[in-house]
Design a protein around this motif. Structure first.
Motif, mmCIF file in Angstrom:
data_model
loop_
_atom_site.group_PDB
_atom_site.id
_atom_site.type_symbol
_atom_site.label_atom_id
_atom_site.label_comp_id
_atom_site.label_asym_id
_atom_site.label_seq_id
_atom_site.Cartn_x
_atom_site.Cartn_y
_atom_site.Cartn_z
ATOM 1 N N UNK A 1 0.841 -1.199 0.000
ATOM 2 C CA UNK A 1 0.000 0.000 0.000
ATOM 3 C C UNK A 1 0.875 1.249 0.000
ATOM 4 N N UNK A 2 0.582 2.161 -0.930
ATOM 5 C CA UNK A 2 1.362 3.388 -1.060
ATOM 6 C C UNK A 2 2.430 3.311 -2.140
ATOM 7 N N UNK A 3 2.815 2.091 -2.552
ATOM 8 C CA UNK A 3 3.818 1.943 -3.602
ATOM 9 C C UNK A 3 3.291 2.477 -4.933
ATOM 10 N N UNK A 4 4.184 3.070 -5.709
ATOM 11 C CA UNK A 4 3.813 3.616 -7.015
ATOM 12 C C UNK A 4 4.587 2.857 -8.086
ATOM 13 N N UNK A 5 3.882 2.391 -9.117
ATOM 14 C CA UNK A 5 4.471 1.578 -10.182
ATOM 15 C C UNK A 5 4.162 2.195 -11.547
ATOM 16 N N UNK A 6 4.981 1.849 -12.506
ATOM 17 C CA UNK A 6 4.668 2.115 -13.898
ATOM 18 C C UNK A 6 4.060 0.827 -14.444
ATOM 19 N N UNK A 7 2.743 0.770 -14.490
ATOM 20 C CA UNK A 7 2.038 -0.457 -14.849
ATOM 21 C C UNK A 7 1.724 -0.533 -16.333
ATOM 22 N N UNK A 8 1.343 -1.747 -16.754
ATOM 23 C CA UNK A 8 0.936 -1.990 -18.138
ATOM 24 C C UNK A 8 -0.459 -2.601 -18.121
ATOM 25 N N UNK A 9 -1.385 -2.002 -18.860
ATOM 26 C CA UNK A 9 -2.755 -2.517 -18.932
ATOM 27 C C UNK A 9 -2.749 -3.807 -19.741
ATOM 28 N N UNK A 10 -3.190 -4.916 -19.124
ATOM 29 C CA UNK A 10 -3.217 -6.212 -19.824
ATOM 30 C C UNK A 10 -4.596 -6.562 -20.364
ATOM 31 N N UNK A 11 -5.638 -6.239 -19.606
ATOM 32 C CA UNK A 11 -7.006 -6.531 -20.069
ATOM 33 C C UNK A 11 -7.933 -5.424 -19.613
ATOM 34 N N UNK A 12 -8.810 -5.015 -20.496
ATOM 35 C CA UNK A 12 -9.869 -4.060 -20.150
ATOM 36 C C UNK A 12 -11.187 -4.822 -20.196
ATOM 37 N N UNK A 13 -11.963 -4.736 -19.117
ATOM 38 C CA UNK A 13 -13.213 -5.488 -18.998
ATOM 39 C C UNK A 13 -14.382 -4.509 -18.962
ATOM 40 N N UNK B 1 -7.256 -5.116 -15.671
ATOM 41 C CA UNK B 1 -6.154 -5.785 -15.003
ATOM 42 C C UNK B 1 -4.851 -5.155 -15.475
ATOM 43 N N UNK B 2 -4.016 -4.782 -14.502
ATOM 44 C CA UNK B 2 -2.781 -4.053 -14.799
ATOM 45 C C UNK B 2 -1.600 -4.822 -14.231
ATOM 46 N N UNK B 3 -0.579 -5.049 -15.054
ATOM 47 C CA UNK B 3 0.647 -5.719 -14.604
ATOM 48 C C UNK B 3 1.573 -4.701 -13.973
ATOM 49 N N UNK B 4 1.986 -4.966 -12.729
ATOM 50 C CA UNK B 4 2.945 -4.077 -12.066
ATOM 51 C C UNK B 4 4.178 -4.858 -11.582
ATOM 52 N N UNK B 5 4.361 -6.050 -12.156
ATOM 53 C CA UNK B 5 5.540 -6.842 -11.823
ATOM 54 C C UNK B 5 5.360 -7.783 -10.665
ATOM 55 N N UNK B 6 4.109 -8.001 -10.215
ATOM 56 C CA UNK B 6 3.837 -8.922 -9.121
ATOM 57 C C UNK B 6 3.392 -10.270 -9.668
ATOM 58 N N UNK B 7 3.209 -11.225 -8.761
ATOM 59 C CA UNK B 7 2.803 -12.580 -9.161
ATOM 60 C C UNK B 7 1.443 -12.565 -9.839
ATOM 61 N N UNK B 8 0.514 -11.747 -9.300
ATOM 62 C CA UNK B 8 -0.827 -11.639 -9.888
ATOM 63 C C UNK B 8 -1.044 -10.234 -10.423
ATOM 64 N N UNK B 9 -1.789 -10.141 -11.521
ATOM 65 C CA UNK B 9 -2.124 -8.825 -12.066
ATOM 66 C C UNK B 9 -2.966 -8.057 -11.057
ATOM 67 N N UNK B 10 -2.782 -6.763 -11.006
ATOM 68 C CA UNK B 10 -3.527 -5.911 -10.081
ATOM 69 C C UNK B 10 -4.827 -5.461 -10.730
ATOM 70 N N UNK B 11 -5.746 -4.957 -9.892
ATOM 71 C CA UNK B 11 -7.112 -4.644 -10.316
ATOM 72 C C UNK B 11 -7.341 -3.136 -10.244
ATOM 73 N N UNK B 12 -7.853 -2.567 -11.322
ATOM 74 C CA UNK B 12 -8.147 -1.133 -11.375
ATOM 75 C C UNK B 12 -9.598 -0.955 -11.790
ATOM 76 N N UNK B 13 -10.413 -0.363 -10.899
ATOM 77 C CA UNK B 13 -11.824 -0.101 -11.199
ATOM 78 C C UNK B 13 -11.978 1.340 -11.650
#
Length: 498
Positions: free
Chosen positions: A52-64, A71-83
């Motif tokens: 929490x609080x970390x800032x990443x340069x993410x890549x959008x992988x899927x738009x739903x 779903x946005x890739x930020x270099x973690x094991x699972x893609x992160x969620x952006x609503x």
């Protein structure tokens, strides 16, 4: 029927706090004691810092479009969620209907900040509205609004703080700030220093975003030992005890630069016994991992967190009281109010929470319990929404969830019961094995079957279930051999076809 929301009192007098900071090479643990009772526990391990609080340069992988999320890739094991509600453009124009597919596209790089840690199987939750927390201010570099903490209630003081901050801002500077509660006693020099620090942090993030590759971490929040000073230190803090000489000096240095009045309360702990053991914290941690919480006079709580919600049941147990039955129930429920509020903070339980207080027949007792419960919850630093009694007599509340609860941090599902908390009985396993042998005997023509199972199951086959095993052998017309494996758990077995 939807229960009414119960306002939490804001004018409470908080009890004195002692902060214990236990630091080892592997992890940092912080316990907050109110009048010698532990009410909060924070754990940060070097192998897995909170995000929490970390800032990443993410890549959008899927738009739903159907879920208005991505779903946005930020270099973690699972893609992160952006609503969509966490996208800056939607936050700035909440009254306009916008579509996420018109804002984002697959492969787009995006500056995002984690607002919720990954929990269970869910990825981290993101926002495109960046906020940088300082000691007195929270900087919102993409905004021009100046907000003030709701805990500062005096209107004149709110206006004065806003005017002071406006006067410090350069002409062309971003004016997006939230004034924190700790700014009430801050001098102009301290506010200006905080502002300059946050401005430099944001400039550094912007510079990295231009040069770093996608999925890179651009900014990481302070370590837990320093966040304690920034976020948790207040006028009620009596002392901060640290058991690491190196980190004691580091915290003193940070306090002298950023946290007024904290340095003289930071002390190096020199006790013969470990810090957490001296204050009984280790015992409290082990107790907080159990579903049962004993109250006074024999009453108790049962706390059961699930994926969807947490349920809490209040029981009188052996408490019979000294007066009438209604008074006994009322007294038990009142005591449970403070115990539940404390357990929510200690275990860091979030999401929807349902509480089954013992049924009360008198309306004035129900009102008094709700009043005391609201008072107990008002000590919580995390946002809590309390509702009244539902038509089923349950009290409903929600508590903001930003990190995993204590059980998830310290424990893992049992490999024997797979987290169910229950095992099939040996008798259930015997019958399950017999049904499987019948199925296999119809599919394959074999000479014999061999059952390999735990001692409990094999013992039952040789004793109480020996007759049913004999009937099975007669039915399939093939011998069945038994073999014990002491390494097998009760639910584990194999059927070998020979």
């Amino acid at each position: 029927m939807i229960p009414d929301t119960i306002p939490l009192p804001k004018d409470i007098i908080r009890p004195p706090e002692t902060v214990l900071v236990n630091i080892t090479p592997q992890e940092t643990r912080v316990a907050i004691l109110e009048e010698n009772d532990i009410c909060e526990l924070h754990i940060e391990r070097n192998s897995g810092h909170g995000l929490v609080g970390n800032i990443y340069l993410g890549v959008v992988r899927r738009v739903l479009p159907g879920m208005q999320s991505a779903f946005v890739d930020i270099g973690l094991e699972r893609a992160a969620f952006l609503h969509i509600v966490d996208i800056l453009e939607q936050k700035q124009k909440p009254d306009e209907t916008q579509r996420i597919e018109h804002m984002l596209f697959e492969g787009q790089t995006l500056l995002v900040q984690v607002i919720k840690d990954p929990i269970n199987t869910k990825g981290a939750r993101l926002s495109t509205q960046i906020s940088l927390a300082g000691r007195f201010l929270v900087h919102l570099p993409q905004d021009n609004h100046i907000g003030i903490s709701q805990r500062i209630e005096n209107e004149e003081e709110r206006l004065a703080l806003r005017d002071r901050l406006n006067a410090m801002l350069p002409e062309n500077a971003s004016r997006g700030y939230i004034i924190r509660t700790s700014a009430e006693t801050a001098t102009d020099a301290e506010l200006k220093a905080d502002m300059d620090y946050l401005t430099k942090v944001w400039e550094n993030i912007c510079q990295q975003a231009k040069t770093c590759r996608p999925e890179s971490l651009l900014y990481q929040d302070l370590p837990l030992s320093l966040r304690v000073l920034r976020d948790m230190f207040n006028d009620n803090t009596v002392q901060i005890l640290v058991d690491s000489k190196q980190n004691h000096q580091r915290m003193l240095h940070f306090a002298n630069l950023y946290v007024q009045g904290a340095a003289e309360k930071i002390h190096l702990f020199k006790g013969e016994r470990p810090l957490f053991e001296t204050y009984g914290v280790e015992t409290e941690i082990n107790r907080a991992l159990q579903p049962r919480v004993n109250l006074n006079f024999g009453s108790y709580l049962i706390i059961e967190p699930t994926e969807a919600m947490t349920t809490i049941d209040v029981n009188t147990g052996g408490f019979v009281g000294s007066r009438n039955f209604d008074e006994t129930i009322f007294k038990t429920n009142l005591e449970a109010c403070y115990a539940i509020a404390r357990e929510l903070r200690l275990r860091n339980l979030g999401g929807m929470i349902l509480i089954d207080f013992i049924d009360m027949t008198l309306p004035e007792h129900r009102e008094a319990v709700l009043h005391e419960f609201a008072k107990a919850l008002s000590y919580d630093r995390t946002r809590v929404t309390l509702n009244g009694f539902t038509s089923l007599g349950l009290v409903e509340l929600t508590r903001k969830r930003t990190r995993e609860n204590l059980n998830h941090v310290l424990c893992e599902p049992c490999e024997v019961c797979q987290g169910r908390g229950r095992l099939k009985t040996a008798q259930t396993l015997c019958y399950e094995i017999q049904r499987e042998i019948v199925r296999e005997s119809r599919r394959f023509d074999v000479k014999q079957f061999r059952i390999i199972a735990s001692p409990q199951v094999i013992d039952l086959f040789l004793d109480e279930e020996s007759q049913s095993l004999a009937m099975l052998i007669d039915f399939i017309g093939k011998p069945v051999l038994l073999e014990v494996d002491v390494h097998y758990s009760q639910e584990q077995y194999d059927i070998v076809l020979v």
